[in-house]
Design a protein around this motif. Structure first.
Motif, PDB file in Angstrom:
ATOM      1  N   PRO A  33      48.355  -2.674 -33.030  1.00 50.55           N
ATOM      2  CA  PRO A  33      48.053  -1.667 -32.002  1.00 50.55           C
ATOM      3  C   PRO A  33      47.927  -2.319 -30.624  1.00 50.55           C
ATOM      4  CG  PRO A  33      46.569  -1.462 -33.874  1.00 50.55           C
ATOM      5  CD  PRO A  33      47.343  -2.724 -34.077  1.00 50.55           C
ATOM      6  N   PHE A  34      48.250  -1.569 -29.620  1.00 48.88           N
ATOM      7  CA  PHE A  34      48.130  -2.067 -28.256  1.00 48.88           C
ATOM      8  C   PHE A  34      47.379  -1.034 -27.426  1.00 48.88           C
ATOM      9  CE2 PHE A  34      52.138   0.130 -28.682  1.00 48.88           C
ATOM     10  CZ  PHE A  34      52.153   0.988 -27.592  1.00 48.88           C
ATOM     11  N   PRO A  35      46.717  -1.478 -26.390  1.00 52.17           N
ATOM     12  CA  PRO A  35      45.922  -0.539 -25.588  1.00 52.17           C
ATOM     13  C   PRO A  35      46.812   0.394 -24.774  1.00 52.17           C
ATOM     14  CG  PRO A  35      45.854  -2.729 -24.615  1.00 52.17           C
ATOM     15  CD  PRO A  35      46.592  -2.854 -25.910  1.00 52.17           C
ATOM     16  N   LEU A  36      46.357   1.607 -24.632  1.00 54.20           N
ATOM     17  CA  LEU A  36      47.016   2.586 -23.784  1.00 54.20           C
ATOM     18  C   LEU A  36      46.335   2.544 -22.429  1.00 54.20           C
ATOM     19  CD1 LEU A  36      48.960   5.035 -23.483  1.00 54.20           C
ATOM     20  CD2 LEU A  36      47.010   6.451 -24.136  1.00 54.20           C
ATOM     21  N   GLN A  37      47.107   2.498 -21.382  1.00 55.56           N
ATOM     22  CA  GLN A  37      46.532   2.439 -20.048  1.00 55.56           C
ATOM     23  C   GLN A  37      46.922   3.678 -19.263  1.00 55.56           C
ATOM     24  OE1 GLN A  37      47.813  -1.265 -18.370  1.00 55.56           O
ATOM     25  NE2 GLN A  37      46.599  -2.464 -19.776  1.00 55.56           N
ATOM     26  N   LEU A  38      45.953   4.251 -18.602  1.00 53.39           N
ATOM     27  CA  LEU A  38      46.172   5.392 -17.735  1.00 53.39           C
ATOM     28  C   LEU A  38      45.950   4.902 -16.308  1.00 53.39           C
ATOM     29  CD1 LEU A  38      46.614   8.450 -17.429  1.00 53.39           C
ATOM     30  CD2 LEU A  38      44.140   8.716 -17.594  1.00 53.39           C
ATOM     31  N   VAL A  39      46.965   5.030 -15.492  1.00 52.07           N
ATOM     32  CA  VAL A  39      46.881   4.536 -14.114  1.00 52.07           C
ATOM     33  C   VAL A  39      46.706   5.720 -13.179  1.00 52.07           C
ATOM     34  CG1 VAL A  39      48.089   3.257 -12.304  1.00 52.07           C
ATOM     35  CG2 VAL A  39      48.360   2.587 -14.694  1.00 52.07           C
ATOM     36  N   TYR A  40      45.678   5.662 -12.383  1.00 56.70           N
ATOM     37  CA  TYR A  40      45.416   6.713 -11.400  1.00 56.70           C
ATOM     38  C   TYR A  40      44.658   6.104 -10.232  1.00 56.70           C
ATOM     39  CZ  TYR A  40      40.739   6.784 -13.489  1.00 56.70           C
ATOM     40  OH  TYR A  40      39.510   6.428 -13.954  1.00 56.70           O
ATOM     41  N   LEU A  41      44.644   6.809  -9.133  1.00 54.36           N
ATOM     42  CA  LEU A  41      43.947   6.344  -7.940  1.00 54.36           C
ATOM     43  C   LEU A  41      42.448   6.403  -8.196  1.00 54.36           C
ATOM     44  CD1 LEU A  41      44.036   5.438  -4.986  1.00 54.36           C
ATOM     45  CD2 LEU A  41      44.037   7.848  -4.335  1.00 54.36           C
TER      46      LEU A  41
ATOM     47  N   SER B  45      39.099  13.478  -9.652  1.00 58.22           N
ATOM     48  CA  SER B  45      39.312  14.922  -9.704  1.00 58.22           C
ATOM     49  C   SER B  45      39.061  15.459 -11.114  1.00 58.22           C
ATOM     50  CB  SER B  45      40.731  15.258  -9.268  1.00 58.22           C
ATOM     51  OG  SER B  45      41.644  14.885 -10.280  1.00 58.22           O
ATOM     52  N   HIS B  46      38.871  16.743 -11.176  1.00 58.10           N
ATOM     53  CA  HIS B  46      38.659  17.406 -12.461  1.00 58.10           C
ATOM     54  C   HIS B  46      39.857  17.190 -13.381  1.00 58.10           C
ATOM     55  CE1 HIS B  46      37.200  20.338 -15.325  1.00 58.10           C
ATOM     56  NE2 HIS B  46      38.375  20.952 -15.272  1.00 58.10           N
ATOM     57  N   LYS B  47      41.072  17.240 -12.826  1.00 56.04           N
ATOM     58  CA  LYS B  47      42.279  17.036 -13.639  1.00 56.04           C
ATOM     59  C   LYS B  47      42.287  15.651 -14.272  1.00 56.04           C
ATOM     60  CE  LYS B  47      45.487  20.064 -11.224  1.00 56.04           C
ATOM     61  NZ  LYS B  47      46.717  20.117 -10.421  1.00 56.04           N
TER      62      LYS B  47
ATOM     63  N   ILE C 158      41.726  12.344 -19.141  1.00 60.94           N
ATOM     64  CA  ILE C 158      41.138  11.204 -19.861  1.00 60.94           C
ATOM     65  C   ILE C 158      40.418  11.696 -21.117  1.00 60.94           C
ATOM     66  CG2 ILE C 158      39.374   9.394 -19.746  1.00 60.94           C
ATOM     67  CD1 ILE C 158      40.146   9.130 -16.732  1.00 60.94           C
ATOM     68  N   THR C 159      39.610  12.725 -20.979  1.00 57.07           N
ATOM     69  CA  THR C 159      38.881  13.275 -22.126  1.00 57.07           C
ATOM     70  C   THR C 159      39.854  13.768 -23.199  1.00 57.07           C
ATOM     71  OG1 THR C 159      37.054  13.932 -20.704  1.00 57.07           O
ATOM     72  CG2 THR C 159      37.213  15.035 -22.838  1.00 57.07           C
ATOM     73  N   PHE C 160      40.896  14.479 -22.779  1.00 54.31           N
ATOM     74  CA  PHE C 160      41.894  14.993 -23.710  1.00 54.31           C
ATOM     75  C   PHE C 160      42.567  13.860 -24.478  1.00 54.31           C
ATOM     76  CE2 PHE C 160      46.357  16.000 -24.548  1.00 54.31           C
ATOM     77  CZ  PHE C 160      46.224  17.119 -25.355  1.00 54.31           C
ATOM     78  N   LEU C 161      43.012  12.831 -23.751  1.00 51.65           N
ATOM     79  CA  LEU C 161      43.696  11.713 -24.407  1.00 51.65           C
ATOM     80  C   LEU C 161      42.785  10.985 -25.386  1.00 51.65           C
ATOM     81  CD1 LEU C 161      45.779  10.269 -21.443  1.00 51.65           C
ATOM     82  CD2 LEU C 161      46.648  11.433 -23.477  1.00 51.65           C
TER      83      LEU C 161
END
Length: 74
Positions: A36-44, A50-52, A57-60
């Motif tokens: 397994p490898f880590p999943l990365q979410l890139v955002y500012l 923001s709520h989105k 993040i919560t959904f994923l």
């Protein structure tokens, strides 16, 4: 459409996992499955995301946790 690519890949992974679990597909070279490898979410990053972003993040986290519980690696 380019925006559908990620969604279709995720759906394909789920279909394959279900087919393996239900015996319609067999794993070949199961001992060669990549770790397994880590999943990365890139955002500012800001002090107040923001709520989105927070909902994404919560959904994923929820969905990927469910997936790994329902379809563990052999």
């Amino acid at each position: 459409m380019p925006s559908d690519i990620g969604r279709s890949q995720i759906r394909a992974w789920l279909n394959v996992a279900q087919d393996v679990t239900e015996g319609r597909l067999n794993l070949v070279l199961a001992d060669k499955i990549a770790p397994p490898f880590p999943l990365q979410l890139v955002y500012l990053q800001t002090d107040y995301p923001s709520h989105k972003i927070r909902r994404t993040i919560t959904f994923l986290v929820e969905k990927l946790s469910q997936f790994s519980q329902n379809y563990p690696l052999p």
